[in-house]
Design an enzyme around this catalytic site. Structure first.
Site, PDB file in Angstrom:
ATOM      1  CB  SER A   7      28.857 -53.913  33.597  1.00 39.47           C
ATOM      2  OG  SER A   7      29.944 -53.088  33.201  1.00 39.47           O
ATOM      3  CG  HIS A  32      30.216 -55.155  37.526  1.00 37.64           C
ATOM      4  ND1 HIS A  32      30.746 -56.112  38.370  1.00 37.64           N
ATOM      5  CD2 HIS A  32      31.102 -55.051  36.507  1.00 37.64           C
ATOM      6  CE1 HIS A  32      31.879 -56.570  37.875  1.00 37.64           C
ATOM      7  NE2 HIS A  32      32.129 -55.932  36.748  1.00 37.64           N
ATOM      8  CG  ASP A  34      33.576 -53.323  34.578  1.00 42.00           C
ATOM      9  OD1 ASP A  34      34.006 -54.294  35.201  1.00 42.00           O
ATOM     10  OD2 ASP A  34      32.513 -53.344  33.915  1.00 42.00           O
ATOM     11  CG  MET A  36      39.017 -51.408  32.875  1.00 40.19           C
ATOM     12  SD  MET A  36      38.594 -51.870  31.192  1.00 40.19           S
ATOM     13  CE  MET A  36      37.024 -52.703  31.460  1.00 40.19           C
ATOM     14  CG  HIS A  65      35.841 -56.308  37.786  1.00 40.61           C
ATOM     15  ND1 HIS A  65      35.381 -56.791  36.571  1.00 40.61           N
ATOM     16  CD2 HIS A  65      37.028 -56.947  38.007  1.00 40.61           C
ATOM     17  CE1 HIS A  65      36.236 -57.665  36.087  1.00 40.61           C
ATOM     18  NE2 HIS A  65      37.249 -57.773  36.931  1.00 40.61           N
ATOM     19  CG  MET A  67      39.532 -55.638  35.300  1.00 36.99           C
ATOM     20  SD  MET A  67      38.263 -55.483  34.036  1.00 36.99           S
ATOM     21  CE  MET A  67      37.163 -54.350  34.870  1.00 36.99           C
ATOM     22  CG  MET A 138      37.367 -61.852  34.281  1.00 30.93           C
ATOM     23  SD  MET A 138      36.132 -60.534  34.364  1.00 30.93           S
ATOM     24  CE  MET A 138      35.933 -60.080  32.643  1.00 30.93           C
ATOM     25  N   GLY A 143      38.593 -56.000  29.731  1.00 34.42           N
ATOM     26  CA  GLY A 143      39.027 -54.791  29.018  1.00 34.42           C
ATOM     27  C   GLY A 143      37.900 -54.064  28.320  1.00 34.42           C
ATOM     28  CG  PHE A 144      37.564 -53.539  25.225  1.00 33.60           C
ATOM     29  CD1 PHE A 144      37.601 -52.168  24.984  1.00 33.60           C
ATOM     30  CD2 PHE A 144      38.759 -54.254  25.240  1.00 33.60           C
ATOM     31  CE1 PHE A 144      38.814 -51.521  24.755  1.00 33.60           C
ATOM     32  CE2 PHE A 144      39.971 -53.610  25.022  1.00 33.60           C
ATOM     33  CZ  PHE A 144      40.002 -52.250  24.768  1.00 33.60           C
ATOM     34  N   GLY A 146      30.732 -55.888  25.616  1.00 30.47           N
ATOM     35  CA  GLY A 146      30.212 -56.278  24.313  1.00 30.47           C
ATOM     36  C   GLY A 146      30.922 -57.432  23.632  1.00 30.47           C
ATOM     37  CG  ASP A 176      32.355 -59.095  34.363  1.00 28.74           C
ATOM     38  OD1 ASP A 176      31.606 -58.700  33.460  1.00 28.74           O
ATOM     39  OD2 ASP A 176      33.223 -58.377  34.912  1.00 28.74           O
ATOM     40  N   GLY A 177      30.998 -61.100  31.644  1.00 28.75           N
ATOM     41  CA  GLY A 177      31.438 -61.063  30.253  1.00 28.75           C
ATOM     42  C   GLY A 177      30.526 -61.832  29.324  1.00 28.75           C
ATOM     43  N   GLY A 178      29.836 -61.109  28.464  1.00 29.71           N
ATOM     44  CA  GLY A 178      29.009 -61.756  27.443  1.00 29.71           C
ATOM     45  C   GLY A 178      27.760 -62.420  27.988  1.00 29.71           C
ATOM     46  N   GLY A 198      26.424 -56.088  31.051  1.00 26.31           N
ATOM     47  CA  GLY A 198      26.704 -54.728  30.602  1.00 26.31           C
ATOM     48  C   GLY A 198      25.888 -54.387  29.379  1.00 26.31           C
TER      49      GLY A 198
HETATM   50  C1  DX5 Z   1      34.970 -56.375  30.973  1.00 30.36           C
HETATM   51  C2  DX5 Z   1      34.213 -55.925  32.186  1.00 30.36           C
HETATM   52  C3  DX5 Z   1      32.793 -56.324  32.170  1.00 30.36           C
HETATM   53  C4  DX5 Z   1      31.998 -55.732  31.021  1.00 30.36           C
HETATM   54  C5  DX5 Z   1      30.876 -56.674  30.739  1.00 30.36           C
HETATM   55  O1  DX5 Z   1      36.316 -56.287  31.202  1.00 30.36           O
HETATM   56  O2  DX5 Z   1      34.778 -56.485  33.360  1.00 30.36           O
HETATM   57  O3  DX5 Z   1      32.155 -56.027  33.407  1.00 30.36           O
HETATM   58  O4  DX5 Z   1      31.494 -54.459  31.274  1.00 30.36           O
HETATM   59  O5  DX5 Z   1      30.195 -56.228  29.618  1.00 30.36           O
HETATM   60  P1  DX5 Z   1      29.295 -57.212  28.736  1.00 30.36           P
HETATM   61  O6  DX5 Z   1      28.189 -57.674  29.610  1.00 30.36           O
HETATM   62  O7  DX5 Z   1      28.855 -56.327  27.614  1.00 30.36           O
HETATM   63  O8  DX5 Z   1      30.182 -58.334  28.281  1.00 30.36           O
HETATM   64 ZN    ZN Z   2      33.588 -56.305  35.252  1.00 28.56          ZN
END
Ligand code: DX5
Ligand code: ZN
Length: 221
Positions: A7, A32, A34, A36, A65, A67, A138, A143-144, A146, A176-178, A198
């Site tokens: 990401s 990827h 993102d 938003m 992606h 959002m 998800m 949204g973010f 990390g 996706d996420g963490g 990411g």
């Molecule tokens: C969050 C994004 C993710 C994000 C993942 O809303 O959709 O793609 O960048 O980042 P990490 O891998 O740091 O959780």
């Molecule tokens: Zn994403």
């Protein structure tokens, strides 16, 4: 072996071209992106012109992606900007518009995909599964980057894996996420075949080794 989709939300935006060109030698499968809008999620990131610019510097499939609220308004723009996979959120519009947006993406020659937030039950995507080439689960609140991986999403990944195997073989299942080496293993065991990473990717001192471990992961890497 899983695919990995770094990401670029965690890339250095001042050096975006450098960071994107480094993805292929490191073994990334997708990029990827993102998007938003500050409405669907409480953050604003990048949009159509930046997606088109990324297209110009990468041969990798763009995994976009969205959002954003009512994505049907913009799917054509993102397809024209070079998306290869275009993901919208099931919560972002009515069922009728979601269906129409997925059909429009397909008609434009792009792979349609659907995502769901952590609090959305797996059942929400089931009616749309025949229209999708990828489902994105998800594992953080969108949204973010990390944030911490929500392990309570693993049963949802397993449920959707089962539906894909029964009703839509060939559809990819992305998480996706963490995602890091440890949580990637859990996701793969639950049936994920594409892993978004990411912060773990871009903080890694050796992304090639990270990608290799993520795809072939053993927990002791
Ligand atoms: C969050 C994004 C993710 C994000 C993942 O809303 O959709 O793609 O960048 O980042 P990490 O891998 O740091 O959780
Ligand atoms: Zn994403």
């Amino acid at each position: 072996m899983a695919k990995v989709s770094p990401s670029i939300l965690s890339a250095d935006f001042v050096n975006l071209e450098r960071d994107i060109r480094a993805l292929v030698p490191a073994g990334a499968d997708y990029v990827h992106v993102d998007v938003m809008d500050g409405e669907f999620v409480p953050n604003i990131t990048i949009g159509i012109p930046v997606t088109a610019a990324i297209r110009r510097v990468s041969e990798l499939p763009l995994d976009v992606h969205l959002m954003i609220d009512r994505p049907i308004r913009y799917v054509e723009d993102f397809c024209k900007a070079g998306a290869d996979i275009l993901t919208l959120h099931v919560e972002a519009d009515t069922a009728e518009n979601t269906r129409a947006a997925l059909e429009k993406i397909r008609a434009l020659g792009v792979r349609p995909a659907l995502s769901l937030k952590p609090r959305t039950p797996a059942e929400a995507v089931l009616p749309f599964l025949p229209l999708c080439d990828l489902i994105l689960v998800m594992t953080v609140e969108p949204g973010f980057g990390g944030q911490k991986f929500m392990a309570d999403m693993l049963p949802k990944i397993r449920t959707i894996r089962g539906w894909i195997d029964r009703f839509r073989p060939g559809c990819e299942l992305e998480v996706d996420g963490g995602v890091n080496l440890e949580t990637a293993e859990l996701c793969k065991q639950a049936g994920a075949d594409v892993l978004v990473a990411g912060s773990a990717w871009f903080k890694s001192p050796d992304p090639a080794a990270f990608a290799h471990a993520l795809k072939h992961s053993e927990l002791n890497v």
